[in-house]
Design a protein around this motif. Structure first.
Motif, PDB file in Angstrom:
ATOM      1  N   SER A   9       0.844  -1.193   0.000  1.00 55.16           N
ATOM      2  CA  SER A   9       0.000   0.000   0.000  1.00 55.16           C
ATOM      3  C   SER A   9       0.879   1.242   0.000  1.00 55.16           C
ATOM      4  N   ALA A  10       0.542   2.175  -0.846  1.00 50.63           N
ATOM      5  CA  ALA A  10       1.327   3.409  -0.936  1.00 50.63           C
ATOM      6  C   ALA A  10       1.250   4.212   0.353  1.00 50.63           C
ATOM      7  N   SER A  11       0.180   4.022   1.115  1.00 46.45           N
ATOM      8  CA  SER A  11       0.013   4.816   2.330  1.00 46.45           C
ATOM      9  C   SER A  11       0.676   4.194   3.557  1.00 46.45           C
ATOM     10  N   ALA A  12       1.143   2.965   3.461  1.00 50.81           N
ATOM     11  CA  ALA A  12       1.748   2.291   4.612  1.00 50.81           C
ATOM     12  C   ALA A  12       3.206   2.690   4.780  1.00 50.81           C
ATOM     13  N   ALA A  13       3.612   2.744   6.040  1.00 53.35           N
ATOM     14  CA  ALA A  13       5.023   3.022   6.344  1.00 53.35           C
ATOM     15  C   ALA A  13       5.851   1.810   5.924  1.00 53.35           C
ATOM     16  N   ASP A  14       7.133   2.003   5.654  1.00 52.33           N
ATOM     17  CA  ASP A  14       7.988   0.921   5.152  1.00 52.33           C
ATOM     18  C   ASP A  14       7.968  -0.326   6.038  1.00 52.33           C
ATOM     19  N   GLY A  15       8.141  -0.165   7.338  1.00 51.38           N
ATOM     20  CA  GLY A  15       8.140  -1.312   8.244  1.00 51.38           C
ATOM     21  C   GLY A  15       6.792  -1.992   8.282  1.00 51.38           C
ATOM     22  N   GLU A  16       5.731  -1.229   8.192  1.00 55.68           N
ATOM     23  CA  GLU A  16       4.380  -1.774   8.218  1.00 55.68           C
ATOM     24  C   GLU A  16       4.091  -2.583   6.952  1.00 55.68           C
ATOM     25  N   LYS A  17       4.594  -2.132   5.812  1.00 56.02           N
ATOM     26  CA  LYS A  17       4.375  -2.826   4.530  1.00 56.02           C
ATOM     27  C   LYS A  17       4.911  -4.255   4.587  1.00 56.02           C
ATOM     28  N   ALA A  18       6.109  -4.393   5.132  1.00 54.18           N
ATOM     29  CA  ALA A  18       6.789  -5.685   5.123  1.00 54.18           C
ATOM     30  C   ALA A  18       6.060  -6.729   5.965  1.00 54.18           C
ATOM     31  N   LYS A  19       5.333  -6.310   7.000  1.00 54.83           N
ATOM     32  CA  LYS A  19       4.725  -7.287   7.899  1.00 54.83           C
ATOM     33  C   LYS A  19       3.212  -7.458   7.724  1.00 54.83           C
ATOM     34  N   ARG A  20       2.602  -6.773   6.808  1.00 51.80           N
ATOM     35  CA  ARG A  20       1.162  -6.893   6.598  1.00 51.80           C
ATOM     36  C   ARG A  20       0.804  -8.294   6.119  1.00 51.80           C
ATOM     37  N   GLU A  21      -0.165  -8.893   6.783  1.00 52.95           N
ATOM     38  CA  GLU A  21      -0.674 -10.208   6.422  1.00 52.95           C
ATOM     39  C   GLU A  21      -2.184 -10.199   6.623  1.00 52.95           C
ATOM     40  N   VAL A  22      -2.876 -10.869   5.750  1.00 59.38           N
ATOM     41  CA  VAL A  22      -4.315 -11.041   5.877  1.00 59.38           C
ATOM     42  C   VAL A  22      -4.572 -12.540   5.914  1.00 59.38           C
ATOM     43  N   PHE A  23      -5.355 -12.978   6.875  1.00 58.82           N
ATOM     44  CA  PHE A  23      -5.670 -14.392   7.027  1.00 58.82           C
ATOM     45  C   PHE A  23      -6.861 -14.742   6.138  1.00 58.82           C
ATOM     46  N   ILE A  24      -6.735 -15.830   5.382  1.00 56.06           N
ATOM     47  CA  ILE A  24      -7.831 -16.358   4.571  1.00 56.06           C
ATOM     48  C   ILE A  24      -8.044 -17.810   4.999  1.00 56.06           C
ATOM     49  N   GLY A  25      -9.225 -18.111   5.497  1.00 53.15           N
ATOM     50  CA  GLY A  25      -9.589 -19.482   5.856  1.00 53.15           C
ATOM     51  C   GLY A  25     -10.585 -20.009   4.844  1.00 53.15           C
ATOM     52  N   ILE A  26     -10.228 -21.078   4.137  1.00 52.88           N
ATOM     53  CA  ILE A  26     -11.093 -21.638   3.102  1.00 52.88           C
ATOM     54  C   ILE A  26     -11.524 -23.033   3.554  1.00 52.88           C
ATOM     55  N   PHE A  27     -12.832 -23.227   3.692  1.00 52.47           N
ATOM     56  CA  PHE A  27     -13.383 -24.461   4.241  1.00 52.47           C
ATOM     57  C   PHE A  27     -13.865 -25.404   3.142  1.00 52.47           C
ATOM     58  N   PRO A  28     -14.011 -26.708   3.452  1.00 50.95           N
ATOM     59  CA  PRO A  28     -14.481 -27.664   2.456  1.00 50.95           C
ATOM     60  C   PRO A  28     -15.813 -27.278   1.809  1.00 50.95           C
ATOM     61  N   SER A  29     -16.621 -26.516   2.494  1.00 49.44           N
ATOM     62  CA  SER A  29     -17.901 -26.057   1.945  1.00 49.44           C
ATOM     63  C   SER A  29     -17.710 -24.994   0.873  1.00 49.44           C
TER      64      SER A  29
END
Length: 138
Positions: A69-89
Motif C-alpha cells: 500500500s502506498a500509504s503504509a510506512a515501510d516497516g508496516e508494509k513488510a509485515k502486513r498479512e491477511v488471514f484467509i480461511g477456506i473451508f471444504p464447503s
C-alpha cells in the motif's frame, strides 16, 4: 480535554463469502487446495499455507501478503498479512485486513483461486454424509 482522546482507526476487518461449490453438488478437497496454493506461482503473495484438521480447524489457512500500500510506512508494509480461511464447503473467511483495499485483494485472490482451480480441488458431495448431517440436525 479532547486532545487526550485517541483518534479511532480500523485495526481489523472481517468478512466472509461462499464460492458456491455446494450449490453445484461439490465440496472442495482441502489437501488438493493446499497443494495448489503451495505452488511457486503463489510465492509472492502467500506467506504460508496450512491444513491442520488434527488441530480442529477444518479449513485451509492461508497467510496472504497484500500488495504494498502506498500509504503504509515501510516497516508496516513488510509485515502486513491477511488471514484467509477456506473451508471444504467453499465458504471463506477473510480477517486481519486494515483497509478495504486489503479486503479486495484477499477476496480477489481467494475467489480467483477457487474458480480457476475448481476442476482440480472439487469433490462430489458424499450423499451418505449429507443424509447423516441432516439427521443429526433434526
Amino acid at each position: 480535554e479532547y486532545d487526550a482522546v485517541v483518534t479511532p482507526e480500523t485495526v481489523n476487518i472481517n468478512c466472509t463469502f461462499d464460492a458456491g461449490y455446494y450449490s453445484v453438488g461439490y465440496t472442495l478437497d482441502p489437501l488438493a487446495l493446499k497443494e495448489v496454493v503451495s505452488q511457486p506461482q503463489f510465492a509472492t503473495c502467500v506467506k504460508s499455507v496450512e491444513y491442520t484438521p488434527e488441530k480442529r480447524y477444518a479449513g485451509v489457512k492461508v497467510l496472504f501478503k497484500p500488495p504494498q500500500s502506498a500509504s503504509a510506512a515501510d516497516g508496516e508494509k513488510a509485515k502486513r498479512e491477511v488471514f484467509i480461511g477456506i473451508f471444504p464447503s467453499s465458504k471463506t473467511v477473510i480477517t486481519g485486513a486494515v483497509n478495504w483495499a486489503e479486503v479486495d485483494d484477499a477476496y480477489d485472490f481467494a475467489s480467483r483461486l477457487l474458480l480457476q482451480h475448481f476442476e482440480t480441488i472439487r469433490k462430489p458431495i458424499d450423499d451418505n454424509a449429507t443424509r447423516r448431517q441432516r439427521q443429526r440436525t433434526k
